[in-house]
Write a protein that holds these residues in place. Structure first.
Motif, PDB file in Angstrom:
ATOM      1  N   SER A 111      -6.426  -3.892 -10.659  1.00 13.99           N
ATOM      2  CA  SER A 111      -6.039  -2.477 -10.600  1.00 13.99           C
ATOM      3  C   SER A 111      -4.558  -2.247 -10.870  1.00 13.99           C
ATOM      4  O   SER A 111      -4.179  -1.162 -11.346  1.00 13.99           O
ATOM      5  CB  SER A 111      -6.399  -1.894  -9.228  1.00 13.99           C
ATOM      6  OG  SER A 111      -5.625  -2.472  -8.197  1.00 13.99           O
ATOM      7  N   THR A 112      -3.719  -3.231 -10.590  1.00 11.02           N
ATOM      8  CA  THR A 112      -2.275  -3.010 -10.683  1.00 11.02           C
ATOM      9  C   THR A 112      -1.826  -2.645 -12.093  1.00 11.02           C
ATOM     10  O   THR A 112      -0.951  -1.797 -12.275  1.00 11.02           O
ATOM     11  CB  THR A 112      -1.515  -4.261 -10.200  1.00 11.02           C
ATOM     12  OG1 THR A 112      -1.852  -4.507  -8.830  1.00 11.02           O
ATOM     13  CG2 THR A 112      -0.015  -4.056 -10.303  1.00 11.02           C
ATOM     14  N   THR A 125      -7.705  -3.113   0.134  1.00  5.95           N
ATOM     15  CA  THR A 125      -6.761  -3.271   1.241  1.00  5.95           C
ATOM     16  C   THR A 125      -7.422  -2.961   2.574  1.00  5.95           C
ATOM     17  O   THR A 125      -7.255  -3.697   3.559  1.00  5.95           O
ATOM     18  CB  THR A 125      -5.545  -2.346   1.033  1.00  5.95           C
ATOM     19  OG1 THR A 125      -4.926  -2.648  -0.224  1.00  5.95           O
ATOM     20  CG2 THR A 125      -4.525  -2.534   2.144  1.00  5.95           C
ATOM     21  N   HIS A 147       0.823  -1.203   0.000  1.00  5.16           N
ATOM     22  CA  HIS A 147       0.000   0.000   0.000  1.00  5.16           C
ATOM     23  C   HIS A 147       0.861   1.259   0.000  1.00  5.16           C
ATOM     24  O   HIS A 147       0.546   2.243  -0.676  1.00  5.16           O
ATOM     25  CB  HIS A 147      -0.911  -0.022   1.227  1.00  5.16           C
ATOM     26  CG  HIS A 147      -1.973   1.029   1.211  1.00  5.16           C
ATOM     27  ND1 HIS A 147      -2.830   1.209   0.139  1.00  5.16           N
ATOM     28  CD2 HIS A 147      -2.330   1.968   2.137  1.00  5.16           C
ATOM     29  CE1 HIS A 147      -3.669   2.203   0.410  1.00  5.16           C
ATOM     30  NE2 HIS A 147      -3.376   2.687   1.607  1.00  5.16           N
ATOM     31  N   SER A 155      -7.592  -0.277  -5.212  1.00 11.60           N
ATOM     32  CA  SER A 155      -6.691  -1.022  -4.329  1.00 11.60           C
ATOM     33  C   SER A 155      -6.794  -0.555  -2.884  1.00 11.60           C
ATOM     34  O   SER A 155      -6.662  -1.364  -1.954  1.00 11.60           O
ATOM     35  CB  SER A 155      -5.240  -0.892  -4.819  1.00 11.60           C
ATOM     36  OG  SER A 155      -4.789   0.445  -4.752  1.00 11.60           O
ATOM     37  N   ILE A 212      -7.223  -6.155  -6.541  1.00  8.72           N
ATOM     38  CA  ILE A 212      -5.912  -5.547  -6.759  1.00  8.72           C
ATOM     39  C   ILE A 212      -5.228  -6.150  -7.982  1.00  8.72           C
ATOM     40  O   ILE A 212      -4.441  -5.476  -8.656  1.00  8.72           O
ATOM     41  CB  ILE A 212      -5.045  -5.712  -5.491  1.00  8.72           C
ATOM     42  CG1 ILE A 212      -5.702  -4.966  -4.322  1.00  8.72           C
ATOM     43  CG2 ILE A 212      -3.628  -5.197  -5.716  1.00  8.72           C
ATOM     44  CD1 ILE A 212      -4.955  -5.085  -3.012  1.00  8.72           C
TER      45      ILE A 212
END
Length: 503
Positions: free
Chosen positions: A374-375, A416, A292, A412, A371
């Motif tokens: 999104s990465t 998280t 994060h 993300s 995630i």
């Protein structure tokens, strides 16, 4: 097998079934008549819950709004105090840095005295320090000191938002409400410069702080009249003190912290500090702490330094004036809004799919699939943004790439936050404070080297390297998904599994 004695997690039960059939809801939530205790915040009316959510989200928004509000003032302040623009950004860095420490300090006080008094006193001090920014004499060091103290007190809402959501909403509502709360975190850093750019186009920067003090004052009013104390002992309801007979007596006691002080079974300040360390020391947290931090930090750097790319006239920059700078901040704000809309439906889909697949059990690690998606946008958005700034691509393309990066960051961040809330339901304030601390710690460092780095190797290489770092950091996500369940089973802080529906 577990290495510690498992305790029933303090987690909001599911609304899909009665508590007596829900292992995640402690039996003490029920009265002798087998009904919920009506003093439990879970039983508050829909309207009251959402007024509380609105108040906490507004002050969450104001935290980074105030920090970034000074971005367009870098140039006029540098001229007034005869500083370089890079030195003028020190007030922004100082404000951001102390947010991290303020978040850690808020945790033990909220655990001992309750969420409402911490929100009230921190907002009161933020209001006072914002007025002090407007009254600051012609002294750069004094202004920096005021901004540092302002950042320390302004961060409480970002810490307690997750705890408040857990306290007043049922389990299956958490991810949707965390999306709203996450939206208020991420849109603040961009709405601040957006508004300030228009104000200082006609007003002096001190006048701009007088105007924003009214915004903080509104937050203080919302805290006083809309918020209520959300902490409630569901393990032993006898620990909850009786409510005073009159509204104003109750309000004064809860705002001041007297009501929370009288509550039994509260952790001491030292225990609250130790709780922060216990959460941080768990592998499912410190791995995400790393991920994060190194993905979020570049957004802070862009926010604080992009103005230095946009203001210089061609061929070195875009020649933006204060109004143009304000308008380009619409791009990340639109990215945050679209990220919230996307997450509102997709996170619900991921959660429902996990529950069906596991026959009524929810595995928190399923949250992290968002995630994976999104990465790619994080890396592409950052990498192409650097190339675009280096080659002076159209400002519209720059805005689009910036918005795409922030959109992916919104996805993300919510995933998280939801995961750590599931893993540490009894320590949500500590987990939230540590997430905030990692954003602040990493973000504080970037403005010190972002400009020098870009000038030395070019924006394309500096931003490209940032994109590569984000991709490498993603490597911890499959690791958490593979071993997260095993890590949860080894600690009493996390539930082995979460039952949300009868099958």
């Amino acid at each position: 097998m577990t290495t510690e004695n498992k305790q029933t997690p303090s987690i909001a039960p599911s609304a899909l079934e009665t508590a007596e059939h829900n292992p995640t809801a402690p039996p003490s939530v029920l009265t002798n008549e087998k009904t919920y205790d009506q003093n439990d915040p879970l039983m508050w009316p829909w309207g009251k819950k959402h007024l509380v959510l609105a108040a906490i989200c507004y002050m969450t928004f104001m935290t980074d709004f105030l920090a970034a509000y000074g971005v367009p003032m870098i140039i006029p302040q540098a001229k007034e105090w005869k500083l370089t623009p890079a030195d003028s950004t020190r007030s922004l860095s100082g404000n951001t840095f102390t947010q991290g420490f303020g978040s850690l300090v808020a945790v033990p006080f909220a655990g001992r005295f309750g969420t409402l008094p911490v929100m009230f006193w921190s907002t009161f001090m933020t209001f006072f320090m914002t007025i002090a920014c407007a009254l600051c004499p012609d002294d750069w060091i004094g202004f920096v000191a005021i901004r540092v103290v302002q950042g320390f007190f302004a961060t409480a809402a970002q810490v307690l938002g997750m705890t408040v959501i857990q306290d007043i909403f049922f389990f299956e509502e958490h991810v949707r409400k965390l999306g709203i709360w996450g939206w208020s975190i991420l849109i603040g850093p961009y709405f601040g410069p957006f508004l300030a750019s228009f104000i200082i186009s006609t007003q002096k920067w001190r006048t701009a702080f007088w105007i924003v003090s009214a915004f903080v004052g509104l937050g203080l009013i919302l805290i006083v009249f809309f918020m209520d104390e959300t902490s409630f002992d569901r393990i032993n309801h006898r620990n909850n003190p009786p409510k005073p007979e009159t509204y104003w007596k109750y309000k004064v006691q809860t705002l001041s912290g007297v009501y929370g002080y009288r509550a039994q079974g509260k952790p001491t300040l030292l225990q609250g500090c130790l709780d922060v360390w216990k959460v941080f020391s768990k592998p499912q947290f410190y791995t995400l702490f790393f991920y994060h931090g190194v993905t979020y930090m570049w957004s802070v750097g862009i926010n604080g330094s992009l103005v230095l790319f946009l203001v210089p006239p061609p061929p070195k920059g875009y020649g933006f004036n204060s109004v143009s700078i304000g308008l380009i901040y619409l791009a990340p704000m639109i990215g945050v809004i679209l990220g919230e809309l996307w997450g509102h439906f997709v996170n619900d889909f991921i959660q429902a799919r996990s529950i069906r697949k596991n026959k009524g059990l929810f595995e928190p690690e399923s949250r992290l699939w968002a995630i994976h998606f999104s990465t790619g946008f994080t890396a592409v958005g950052l990498g192409l943004l650097g190339i675009g700034l280096q080659n002076l691509w159209s400002w519209g393309v720059i805005a689009l790439l910036w918005g795409a990066y922030i959109w992916s960051l919104m996805i993300s961040t919510v995933a998280t936050s939801a995961y750590v809330l599931d893993c540490f339901p009894g320590s949500s304030a500590a987990a939230s404070a540590l997430l905030n601390f990692t954003r602040v710690l990493h973000g504080f460092l970037v403005p010190f080297f972002q400009n020098k780095w870009a000038n030395a190797v070019g924006a394309n290489w500096s931003f490209g390297t940032q994109a590569i770092v984000c991709v490498l950091a993603f490597g911890v996500i499959p690791l958490v998904q593979r071993y997260g369940k095993r890590w949860r089973e080894k600690t009493s802080l996390s539930p082995d599994s979460i039952v949300v529906a009868k099958v």
